[in-house]
Scaffold this motif. Structure first.
Motif, PDB file in Angstrom:
ATOM      1  N   ILE A  76      -4.337   9.408   0.365  1.00 51.01           N
ATOM      2  CA  ILE A  76      -5.228   8.701   1.015  1.00 51.01           C
ATOM      3  C   ILE A  76      -4.330   8.271   2.226  1.00 51.01           C
ATOM      4  CG2 ILE A  76      -6.500   7.995  -0.636  1.00 51.01           C
ATOM      5  CD1 ILE A  76      -5.231   5.495  -0.979  1.00 51.01           C
ATOM      6  N   PRO A  77      -4.847   7.781   3.568  1.00 47.72           N
ATOM      7  CA  PRO A  77      -4.315   7.409   4.724  1.00 47.72           C
ATOM      8  C   PRO A  77      -3.708   6.054   4.408  1.00 47.72           C
ATOM      9  CG  PRO A  77      -6.259   8.130   5.301  1.00 47.72           C
ATOM     10  CD  PRO A  77      -6.275   8.183   3.713  1.00 47.72           C
ATOM     11  N   VAL A  78      -2.671   5.561   5.099  1.00 50.32           N
ATOM     12  CA  VAL A  78      -1.834   4.437   5.088  1.00 50.32           C
ATOM     13  C   VAL A  78      -1.842   3.701   6.375  1.00 50.32           C
ATOM     14  CG1 VAL A  78       0.456   3.266   4.559  1.00 50.32           C
ATOM     15  CG2 VAL A  78      -0.393   5.188   3.188  1.00 50.32           C
ATOM     16  N   THR A  79      -2.186   2.457   6.639  1.00 50.55           N
ATOM     17  CA  THR A  79      -2.174   2.030   7.874  1.00 50.55           C
ATOM     18  C   THR A  79      -1.145   0.777   7.898  1.00 50.55           C
ATOM     19  OG1 THR A  79      -4.659   2.479   8.256  1.00 50.55           O
ATOM     20  CG2 THR A  79      -3.559   0.686   9.537  1.00 50.55           C
ATOM     21  N   ARG A  80      -0.466   0.649   8.716  1.00 54.78           N
ATOM     22  CA  ARG A  80       0.463  -0.445   8.904  1.00 54.78           C
ATOM     23  C   ARG A  80       0.608  -0.883  10.290  1.00 54.78           C
ATOM     24  NH1 ARG A  80       4.700  -0.576   5.277  1.00 54.78           N
ATOM     25  NH2 ARG A  80       3.255   0.341   3.962  1.00 54.78           N
ATOM     26  N   THR A  81       0.750  -2.323  10.444  1.00 54.88           N
ATOM     27  CA  THR A  81       1.170  -2.693  11.649  1.00 54.88           C
ATOM     28  C   THR A  81       2.676  -2.761  11.828  1.00 54.88           C
ATOM     29  OG1 THR A  81      -0.553  -4.464  11.732  1.00 54.88           O
ATOM     30  CG2 THR A  81       1.224  -5.027  13.355  1.00 54.88           C
ATOM     31  N   VAL A  82       3.312  -2.180  13.030  1.00 54.03           N
ATOM     32  CA  VAL A  82       4.561  -1.744  13.163  1.00 54.03           C
ATOM     33  C   VAL A  82       4.890  -2.568  14.647  1.00 54.03           C
ATOM     34  CG1 VAL A  82       4.649   0.349  12.048  1.00 54.03           C
ATOM     35  CG2 VAL A  82       4.129   0.203  14.300  1.00 54.03           C
ATOM     36  N   THR A  99      -0.335  -0.274  15.826  1.00 51.54           N
ATOM     37  CA  THR A  99      -0.817  -0.086  14.441  1.00 51.54           C
ATOM     38  C   THR A  99      -0.413   1.726  14.307  1.00 51.54           C
ATOM     39  OG1 THR A  99      -2.536  -1.585  14.739  1.00 51.54           O
ATOM     40  CG2 THR A  99      -2.874   0.415  12.859  1.00 51.54           C
ATOM     41  N   ALA A 100       0.106   1.900  13.145  1.00 53.44           N
ATOM     42  CA  ALA A 100       0.515   3.081  12.689  1.00 53.44           C
ATOM     43  C   ALA A 100      -0.147   3.584  11.577  1.00 53.44           C
ATOM     44  CB  ALA A 100       2.183   3.041  12.376  1.00 53.44           C
ATOM     45  N   ASP A 147      -1.652  -2.868  -1.504  1.00 57.09           N
ATOM     46  CA  ASP A 147      -0.090  -2.933  -1.152  1.00 57.09           C
ATOM     47  C   ASP A 147       0.406  -2.045  -0.060  1.00 57.09           C
ATOM     48  OD1 ASP A 147       0.239  -0.480  -2.453  1.00 57.09           O
ATOM     49  OD2 ASP A 147       1.557  -1.266  -3.910  1.00 57.09           O
ATOM     50  N   GLY A 148      -0.341  -1.071   0.242  1.00 57.69           N
ATOM     51  CA  GLY A 148      -0.434  -0.115   1.481  1.00 57.69           C
ATOM     52  C   GLY A 148       0.504   1.048   1.108  1.00 57.69           C
ATOM     53  N   THR A 149       0.524   1.184  -0.237  1.00 51.98           N
ATOM     54  CA  THR A 149       1.221   2.408  -0.567  1.00 51.98           C
ATOM     55  C   THR A 149       0.409   3.549  -1.129  1.00 51.98           C
ATOM     56  OG1 THR A 149       1.569   1.658  -2.947  1.00 51.98           O
ATOM     57  CG2 THR A 149       3.516   0.917  -1.403  1.00 51.98           C
ATOM     58  N   VAL A 150       1.100   4.890  -1.212  1.00 54.93           N
ATOM     59  CA  VAL A 150       0.301   6.154  -1.482  1.00 54.93           C
ATOM     60  C   VAL A 150       0.338   6.126  -2.790  1.00 54.93           C
ATOM     61  CG1 VAL A 150       0.068   8.565  -1.244  1.00 54.93           C
ATOM     62  CG2 VAL A 150       0.501   6.895   0.713  1.00 54.93           C
TER      63      VAL A 150
END
Length: 319
Positions: free
Chosen positions: A43-49, A53-54, A33-36
């Protein structure tokens, strides 16, 4: 110097690119779900903004510290447990400006153009409680990521606005800000709408009589962009200064320069002492030296404004 500083020392947010992920950052991974998971090792989080890509990369040397990158270019470093810990050299220089903007601990009214992970607003909330801060960031996806993963403390006095920087500046109240901090990059370039003399006039209108404008810019010799920006602000403000590392000022490499402008005299001596004592010492240019740098540069109007130059490959990136 801390381990994180070694990936984020000199440029808009970083020194020349490494060929591999820095050793102090965790191996890239994330939950579905992209959360920490705060109970486990970060752990790293990757998200399309909106702008690409952030990534939020944890610093294993500091339990709640994170590096924010967008399309590989470092944007912010935040330590949630220590908001006065500043890794990026240009951010420290901007913080020196905030420190000198008023007597110690006096609250400030500050307009931040460009948000990232809100490093400087968090710093000012810690060093000058009860300050009123408005942060303008156009990337709604990035704002959502930061709010979710790096939330602001309650009652910090920071209000975040999802809006274009130039639009927000032109709508801001007259003489409502003690300081305007501009750190706006579309990718790795300052957008054209923030590089004109009309923009400088808009900033002057929003500042109080003794207020200060401070902008993070980037250029290299022969400094065509930087000279035009100085010419813009010299048209509007009585006092200017420029903070940069000697190697940048001598034209040896592409790098950051913090431009300062005010109707009132700037605290040049105090800033020079502080910046000279940093891990990567900088100089404060003003007066005749700055006039020589401006030379025959002329103000740039909206119809001819261009973005800041494209950085050399690897200038502001993390492998």
């Amino acid at each position: 110097m801390t381990t994180a500083a070694r990936i984020a020392t000199r440029g808009h947010a970083a020194a020349p690119a490494r060929t591999a992920t820095p050793a102090h950052l965790a191996t890239p991974a994330q939950w579905d779900d992209g959360t920490v998971d705060t109970a486990a090792e970060p752990i790293p989080v990757t998200r399309t903004v909106d702008c690409g890509t952030a990534k939020l990369l944890p610093d294993v040397d500091r339990p709640r510290a994170w590096l924010l990158t967008v399309d590989g270019a470092p944007q912010s470093y935040v330590d949630l447990d220590a908001p006065t810990h500043l890794e990026f050299e240009y951010v420290r220089r901007l913080a020196h400006v905030l420190d000198q903007a008023a007597p110690e601990s006096r609250p400030l009214d500050v307009l931040h153009l460009g948000g990232g992970a809100l490093t400087l607003p968090r710093y000012l909330a810690a060093t000058r409680p009860h300050s009123r801060q408005d942060v303008v960031e156009a990337d709604r996806g990035l704002l959502a990521l930061v709010a979710e993963q790096l939330p602001l403390p309650d009652g910090c006095g920071i209000t975040v606005h999802a809006e274009d920087a130039r639009t927000a500046l032109e709508a801001a109240p007259t003489a409502g800000a003690d300081v305007i901090v501009a750190d706006v990059f579309g990718g790795s370039r300052v957008p054209a709408q923030l590089t004109s003399v009309e923009y400088a006039r808009a900033a002057a209108r929003v500042l109080r009589t003794d207020g200060c404008y401070a902008a993070n810019l980037a250029d290299s010799a022969p400094f065509g962009f930087l000279r035009s920006q100085l010419a813009n602000f010299a048209t509007v403000f009585a006092h200017l200064a420029l903070i940069a590392e000697p190697s940048v000022l001598r034209g040896r490499r592409f790098g950051n320069a913090v431009l300062l402008a005010s109707h009132a005299e700037l605290p040049v001596a105090a800033l020079a002492r502080r910046t000279a004592a940093d891990a990567f010492p900088a100089r404060v240019e003003h007066g005749a030296a700055l006039r020589r740098l401006i030379g025959d540069a002329v103000p740039v109007h909206d119809d001819a404004a261009v973005p800041s130059p494209v950085p050399p490959e690897g200038a502001f990136s993390v492998g």
